[in-house]
Write an enzyme that holds these catalytic residues in place. Structure first.
Site, mmCIF file in Angstrom:
data_model
loop_
_atom_site.group_PDB
_atom_site.id
_atom_site.type_symbol
_atom_site.label_atom_id
_atom_site.label_comp_id
_atom_site.label_asym_id
_atom_site.label_seq_id
_atom_site.Cartn_x
_atom_site.Cartn_y
_atom_site.Cartn_z
ATOM 1 N N SER A 89 0.538 0.470 1.774
ATOM 2 C CA SER A 89 -0.150 -0.185 2.972
ATOM 3 C C SER A 89 -1.018 -1.391 2.598
ATOM 4 C CB SER A 89 -0.871 0.854 3.916
ATOM 5 O OG SER A 89 -0.750 0.162 5.222
ATOM 6 N N ASP B 177 5.643 3.064 6.174
ATOM 7 C CA ASP B 177 4.122 2.981 5.586
ATOM 8 C C ASP B 177 4.075 4.383 4.991
ATOM 9 O OD1 ASP B 177 1.484 3.336 5.488
ATOM 10 O OD2 ASP B 177 1.016 1.928 7.085
#
Length: 295
Positions: free
Chosen positions: A52, A209
């Site tokens: 991320s 993610d």
């Protein structure tokens, strides 16, 4: 958390793998911390591993530097009035869908990619692979619920529930034959959170993610590899010391809660505050002898 042990100091030059936890805008704390350490003569480790926002910060350090990435982020946020684009009613558009890829391209582009490839430090990016039975949306929902359960119930640093639900974390290294477009896609995918951001395909499969499995992405490692790994958290744990060991790895956390919204991407978001907090924590860690160099 019973296996956590505090540490009086840590030799930064023994680090081989530096792990960047995710955390959106909180990752600017990592950027400030490392900018100060590297400016002070601390050497860069052989491997970066991140997910991320942490993976993006790691990539910026291998191109133009985190200060450049911070400046372009501030510029992007300054021209964005809202987290959601209300001009597309009834279907709202999450601003990060366009802002995040454009921001990645400001420091990982045709001009800088040769420098990135020539770096002696490699970058490995963690993404979440969905449970095929649940699909992308179901896996994102399962990961979100698991995250909330672990955060408010078990308070585990490394959650177990997402893996029990069939989600898998995949570690992908940007190597010599990785194209610039593929590298950009990988970085964006590692921060993609359906349904507010569309899922992307990486190596033929959907990638989400990495935080849906674990926002602190640690790989399977040998004992010696774990002992030479430093994990940079972005979340502050009041009950834990700033520097501690867990599972033979060393962890460094912010000295206090990082004062920035995780997801806000508008002009009111003070990402500089998070960056400067990282710088201060680095200076304090050096001055107190918490982080040292052997030489």
């Amino acid at each position: 958390m019973s296996a956590v042990a505090g540490m009086a100091y840590y030799k930064f030059d023994q680090v081989e793998t530096l792990v960047f936890a995710g955390g959106g805008n909180r990752c600017w704390w990592q950027a400030g911390l490392l900018t100060q350490l590297f400016d002070s003569g601390f050497g860069r480790p052989q491997r970066f591993v991140g997910t991320s926002g942490g993976a993006a910060v790691a990539a910026s350090l291998l191109t133009y530097g985190a200060q450049h990435a911070l400046d372009t982020c501030i510029t992007a946020y300054a021209s964005n009035p809202s987290i959601f684009d209300f001009s597309r009613r009834p279907k709202l558009r999450f601003a990060h869908t366009t802002i995040y890829p454009a921001w990645i391209a400001t420091f990982l582009n045709a001009e800088s990619f040769s420098k990135f490839r020539a770096s002696t430090t490699t970058l490995t990016v963690a993404v979440t692979r969905p449970n095929k039975l649940l699909g992308v949306s179901g896996s994102a929902l399962a990961g979100t619920l698991a995250y909330l359960v672990e955060k408010y119930w078990s308070k585990s640093l490394h959650p177990k529930l997402p893996r029990w639900l069939g989600l898998r974390q995949d570690f992908l290294t940007i190597c010599a034959d990785t194209s610039m477009d593929a590298a950009q896609t990988l970085l964006v995918a590692s921060a993609t959170a359906p349904p507010i951001m569309p899922a992307l395909r990486v190596n033929g499969d959907f990638a989400l993610d990495g935080g849906f499995v674990d926002s602190v992405p640690v790989e399977e490692q040998t004992l010696e590899q774990r002992r030479r790994t430093l994990v940079l958290l972005t979340r502050h744990y009041p009950d834990l010391p700033m520097l501690f060991t867990l599972g033979d790895r060393t962890y460094l956390q912010p000295s206090a809660k990082v004062p920035v919204s995780t997801w806000d991407c508008t002009a009111k978001t003070d990402v500089t505050c998070a960056f400067e907090m990282g710088r201060r924590d680095a200076l304090c860690s050096m001055q107190s002898g918490l982080l040292i160099q052997s030489a």
